[in-house]
Design a protein around this motif. Structure first.
Motif, PDB file in Angstrom:
ATOM      1  N   ASN A  30       4.914  19.905   7.280  1.00  0.00           N
ATOM      2  CA  ASN A  30       3.489  19.873   7.620  1.00  0.00           C
ATOM      3  C   ASN A  30       2.625  20.235   6.422  1.00  0.00           C
ATOM      4  N   GLY A  31       3.045  21.236   5.682  1.00  0.00           N
ATOM      5  CA  GLY A  31       2.244  21.685   4.555  1.00  0.00           C
ATOM      6  C   GLY A  31       2.108  20.648   3.461  1.00  0.00           C
ATOM      7  N   VAL A  32       3.213  19.971   3.131  1.00  0.00           N
ATOM      8  CA  VAL A  32       3.180  19.087   1.969  1.00  0.00           C
ATOM      9  C   VAL A  32       2.376  17.821   2.225  1.00  0.00           C
ATOM     10  N   LYS A  33       2.105  17.489   3.479  1.00  0.00           N
ATOM     11  CA  LYS A  33       1.278  16.315   3.736  1.00  0.00           C
ATOM     12  C   LYS A  33      -0.054  16.425   2.996  1.00  0.00           C
ATOM     13  N   VAL A  34      -0.663  17.586   3.078  1.00  0.00           N
ATOM     14  CA  VAL A  34      -1.979  17.769   2.471  1.00  0.00           C
ATOM     15  C   VAL A  34      -1.874  17.878   0.957  1.00  0.00           C
ATOM     16  N   GLN A 117      -3.190   5.533  14.403  1.00  0.00           N
ATOM     17  CA  GLN A 117      -2.199   5.675  15.468  1.00  0.00           C
ATOM     18  C   GLN A 117      -0.849   6.117  14.898  1.00  0.00           C
ATOM     19  N   TRP A 118      -0.546   5.701  13.657  1.00  0.00           N
ATOM     20  CA  TRP A 118       0.723   6.104  13.051  1.00  0.00           C
ATOM     21  C   TRP A 118       0.667   7.532  12.534  1.00  0.00           C
ATOM     22  N   VAL A 119      -0.512   7.993  12.157  1.00  0.00           N
ATOM     23  CA  VAL A 119      -0.672   9.423  11.836  1.00  0.00           C
ATOM     24  C   VAL A 119      -0.417  10.240  13.099  1.00  0.00           C
ATOM     25  N   PHE A 120      -1.006   9.816  14.216  1.00  0.00           N
ATOM     26  CA  PHE A 120      -0.830  10.541  15.475  1.00  0.00           C
ATOM     27  C   PHE A 120       0.611  10.427  15.978  1.00  0.00           C
ATOM     28  N   PHE A 121       1.259   9.311  15.690  1.00  0.00           N
ATOM     29  CA  PHE A 121       2.671   9.135  16.037  1.00  0.00           C
ATOM     30  C   PHE A 121       3.512  10.224  15.375  1.00  0.00           C
ATOM     31  N   GLN A 122       3.214  10.520  14.129  1.00  0.00           N
ATOM     32  CA  GLN A 122       3.937  11.612  13.461  1.00  0.00           C
ATOM     33  C   GLN A 122       3.612  12.939  14.118  1.00  0.00           C
ATOM     34  N   MET A 123       2.347  13.202  14.356  1.00  0.00           N
ATOM     35  CA  MET A 123       1.933  14.509  14.861  1.00  0.00           C
ATOM     36  C   MET A 123       2.467  14.773  16.263  1.00  0.00           C
ATOM     37  N   ALA A 124       2.455  13.741  17.102  1.00  0.00           N
ATOM     38  CA  ALA A 124       2.827  13.929  18.499  1.00  0.00           C
ATOM     39  C   ALA A 124       4.300  13.711  18.769  1.00  0.00           C
ATOM     40  N   ALA A 125       5.013  13.044  17.863  1.00  0.00           N
ATOM     41  CA  ALA A 125       6.389  12.657  18.161  1.00  0.00           C
ATOM     42  C   ALA A 125       7.360  13.056  17.053  1.00  0.00           C
ATOM     43  N   ILE A 126       7.228  12.463  15.880  1.00  0.00           N
ATOM     44  CA  ILE A 126       8.189  12.718  14.812  1.00  0.00           C
ATOM     45  C   ILE A 126       8.261  14.197  14.454  1.00  0.00           C
ATOM     46  N   GLY A 127       7.122  14.814  14.216  1.00  0.00           N
ATOM     47  CA  GLY A 127       7.129  16.222  13.822  1.00  0.00           C
ATOM     48  C   GLY A 127       7.795  17.132  14.839  1.00  0.00           C
ATOM     49  N   PRO A 128       7.327  17.127  16.097  1.00  0.00           N
ATOM     50  CA  PRO A 128       7.943  18.013  17.090  1.00  0.00           C
ATOM     51  C   PRO A 128       9.426  17.732  17.329  1.00  0.00           C
ATOM     52  N   MET A 129       9.820  16.454  17.405  1.00  0.00           N
ATOM     53  CA  MET A 129      11.215  16.132  17.707  1.00  0.00           C
ATOM     54  C   MET A 129      12.135  16.466  16.536  1.00  0.00           C
ATOM     55  N   PHE A 130      11.742  16.093  15.326  1.00  0.00           N
ATOM     56  CA  PHE A 130      12.583  16.393  14.167  1.00  0.00           C
ATOM     57  C   PHE A 130      12.698  17.903  13.974  1.00  0.00           C
ATOM     58  N   GLY A 131      11.619  18.625  14.250  1.00  0.00           N
ATOM     59  CA  GLY A 131      11.663  20.075  14.133  1.00  0.00           C
ATOM     60  C   GLY A 131      12.669  20.686  15.093  1.00  0.00           C
ATOM     61  N   GLY A 193       7.466  13.567   4.502  1.00  0.00           N
ATOM     62  CA  GLY A 193       8.092  14.888   4.406  1.00  0.00           C
ATOM     63  C   GLY A 193       9.008  15.191   5.575  1.00  0.00           C
ATOM     64  N   TRP A 194       8.651  14.683   6.753  1.00  0.00           N
ATOM     65  CA  TRP A 194       9.478  14.950   7.931  1.00  0.00           C
ATOM     66  C   TRP A 194      10.802  14.203   7.872  1.00  0.00           C
ATOM     67  N   VAL A 195      10.769  12.935   7.464  1.00  0.00           N
ATOM     68  CA  VAL A 195      12.014  12.175   7.358  1.00  0.00           C
ATOM     69  C   VAL A 195      12.879  12.765   6.246  1.00  0.00           C
ATOM     70  N   ARG A 196      12.251  13.127   5.154  1.00  0.00           N
ATOM     71  CA  ARG A 196      12.996  13.769   4.061  1.00  0.00           C
ATOM     72  C   ARG A 196      13.677  15.039   4.548  1.00  0.00           C
ATOM     73  N   ASN A 197      12.969  15.859   5.303  1.00  0.00           N
ATOM     74  CA  ASN A 197      13.545  17.109   5.793  1.00  0.00           C
ATOM     75  C   ASN A 197      14.691  16.871   6.771  1.00  0.00           C
TER      76      ASN A 197
END
Length: 239
Positions: A30-34, A117-131, A193-197
């Motif tokens: 999350n941090g490195v996105k910015v 919509q793809w930014v929100f896709f990361q926020m609502a799906a990829i980030g929480p699930m990968f975490g 960053g999420w896929v990398r992690n």
């Protein structure tokens, strides 16, 4: 010189350069996105390392900036109308910086909403699930004898990788280099960053069958080859 004294967080993290955008973060997905976007934009900013292992996000000063108690957060001394603007939540910050500079977000309204919509896709799906995969595979959750929770998040993460794979594969057309096609945008920055992690730090590549998603793998390689991405992955620098 900008006066940021109205923001209590500057007591916890004093601004040496108050005229620069202030970034409060840690090099997590999350941090490195910015930090990646700031590096891509070439904006002048001052990063402050927020040590979540010491619960620094739960102090009154930090919570005054981000009541959600997470990283990242920013203060832009040159916000709308020339007034300082404080923002938390990485997706909102990405959109703000892209719109502030007119870069990395399509100007065409339809394409703009498509990218969002793809930014929100990361926020609502990829980030929480990968975490959650990371928790159950690398952290304390790996000690749980019942693997059903882990397997549920693994299955959902595979589904999400499949969604991203389909977007990049672009069946019936030429494969896309980036989520929006030829243009690299905040939609890519949000997820890189999420896929990398997932396959790196979490060491879950085999678990989720990452080899089944060649277009995602190629997209990740392209993203990580960008110099600004490489710099941003380590900002703020850890001690």
């Amino acid at each position: 010189m900008a006066d940021l004294s109205a923001f209590p967080i500057t007591r916890q993290y004093p601004a040496q350069h108050p005229d620069r955008l202030q970034l409060y973060s840690l090099p997590t997905p999350n941090g490195v996105k910015v930090s990646i976007l700031l590096e891509e934009l070439g904006l002048s900013y001052e990063p402050h390392l927020v040590d979540i292992t010491k619960n620094e996000t739960w102090t009154p000063d930090y919570l005054s900036l981000n009541p959600n108690g997470k990283i990242p957060a920013i203060i832009d001394p040159d916000g709308p109308g020339g007034k300082p603007l404080a923002l938390f939540e990485s997706g909102a910050i990405l959109v703000y910086l892209a719109e502030k500079t007119g870069r990395f977000l399509p100007a065409d309204p339809a394409a703009r909403y498509e990218a969002l919509q793809w930014v929100f896709f990361q926020m609502a799906a990829i980030g929480p699930m990968f975490g959650q995969v990371g928790f159950f595979h690398k952290f304390a959750g790996r000690e749980f004898e019942d693997k059903r929770p882990r397997d549920r998040y693994v299955a959902e993460s595979r589904r999400l990788l499949g969604v991203l794979e389909g977007r990049l594969a672009n069946e019936g057309g030429e494969p896309r280099d980036w989520i929006m096609g030829d243009d690299y945008t905040i939609a890519d920055i949000a997820s890189l960053g999420w896929v990398r992690n997932l396959i790196g730090f979490y060491e879950a590549g085999d678990l989720v069958g990452f080899a089944d998603f060649p277009h995602v793998a190629a997209w990740l390689e392209r993203g990580l080859a960008r110099p600004a991405v490489q710099r941003g992955l380590n900002i703020p620098a850890r001690p």
